[in-house]
Design an enzyme around this catalytic site. Structure first.
Site, short mmCIF file in Angstrom:
data_model
loop_
_atom_site.label_atom_id
_atom_site.label_comp_id
_atom_site.label_asym_id
_atom_site.label_seq_id
_atom_site.Cartn_x
_atom_site.Cartn_y
_atom_site.Cartn_z
N ASP A 284 0.81 -1.21 0.00
CA ASP A 284 0.00 0.00 0.00
C ASP A 284 0.85 1.27 0.00
OD1 ASP A 284 -2.10 -1.76 0.23
OD2 ASP A 284 -2.93 -0.87 2.06
N HIS B 290 3.72 -2.29 3.06
CA HIS B 290 3.71 -0.94 2.50
C HIS B 290 5.01 -0.66 1.77
CE1 HIS B 290 0.89 -0.95 5.88
NE2 HIS B 290 0.23 0.00 5.24
#
Length: 279
Positions: A99, A244
């Site tokens: 992400d 992430h």
């Protein structure tokens, strides 16, 4: 709120979500499966920017907290819905998701590592980052990765009005289409914070919501070994891993991927990207 309180809150949210399943299920969520990417059946294209809106009521998501709650207040109560993302549990299949990117400091190395092991992943990008790094979205497309929508600026959508939510999501769809070559089929709300408007707008734009089942908590920078342990310990057929590639120092994430990816492959896991199932 200190880190211990934050993690306790997030664990409580995740634990509460884990028991939400199909009607009539007793203590265990039902996990539905889908064909791997190569067996996907897509409907005929209606044009370069046209896709029929989905019925929001048809899509359900197992709510989970993620990305770390914004400063200044606790995460609002999630909407409790049934899981939608279909991942085959056969053959020890898992899905890796990243992400907040793309970030030119970390995303290229992650892409290189995935390429080394011939692994596909999902990248939920923020439009503002994507607009500044379109070459990385093109690289994702070339390598067969899936690019999903993670809003333009990563806001807490549950605190925005509907026009603001639509703008955050739709602008990101536009930049993904421009850089990746097609509009996204998948959407993940920042912080895992969903409400009725978010589900409806995402569905109206032709996307399905995506959660996860193993949170690496890499955004807390706990150390490379801790991230590796969380992913390897949580590995199981059908698992969706959250990591992430932007939003802070992600060097630990980069190093952890280099460690756990070959280990999981050696243990017999393989990694795929889901496709939406059409009836």
């Amino acid at each position: 709120m200190d880190m211990d309180q934050l993690l306790t809150r997030r664990r409580a949210l995740i634990a509460g979500a884990a028991v939400v399943g199909a009607p009539g299920a007793k203590g265990k969520a039902r996990v539905r499966t889908a064909a791997p990417a190569g067996n996907a059946v897509r409907p005929p294209a209606a044009g370069p920017r046209v896709r029929a809106a989905l019925k929001a009521s048809a899509y359900r998501l197992l709510p989970m907290s993620g990305d770390g709650p914004p400063r200044g207040g606790p995460l609002p109560p999630p909407v409790r819905r049934e899981p939608l993302l279909h991942v085959s549990g056969r053959g020890r299949t898992m899905v890796l998701t990243f992400d907040d990117g793309p970030d030119p400091r970390y995303t290229p190395t992650i892409l290189k590592t995935l390429r080394t092991y011939d692994v596909r992943a999902m990248f939920f990008v923020c439009g503002k980052m994507a607009a500044a790094n379109k070459n990385l979205l093109a690289e994702m497309a070339d390598d067969g990765h899936i690019v999903g929508n993670h809003t333009w600026t990563h806001p807490l959508l549950t605190q925005l009005r509907r026009p603001q939510i639509r703008s955050e999501i739709e602008r990101t769809c536009d930049v993904i289409e421009d850089a990746y070559g097609e509009r996204p089929l998948w959407f993940r709300a920042p912080y895992g914070a969903w409400n009725r408007a978010t589900f409806q707008i995402g569905a109206d734009l032709g996307m399905e919501p995506v959660g996860w089942t193993v949170d690496s908590l890499d955004w807390t920078t706990p150390g490379t070994g801790t991230i590796v342990h969380r992913v390897e310990h949580g590995a199981a057929p059908g698992v969706i891993v959250l990591s992430h590639d932007a939003g802070g120092d992600r060097s630990q994430t980069v190093r952890a991927l280099r460690d756990y990816l070959p280990q999981l492959l050696h243990r017999g896991y393989h990694f795929t990207v889901p496709r939406r199932r059409y009836s």
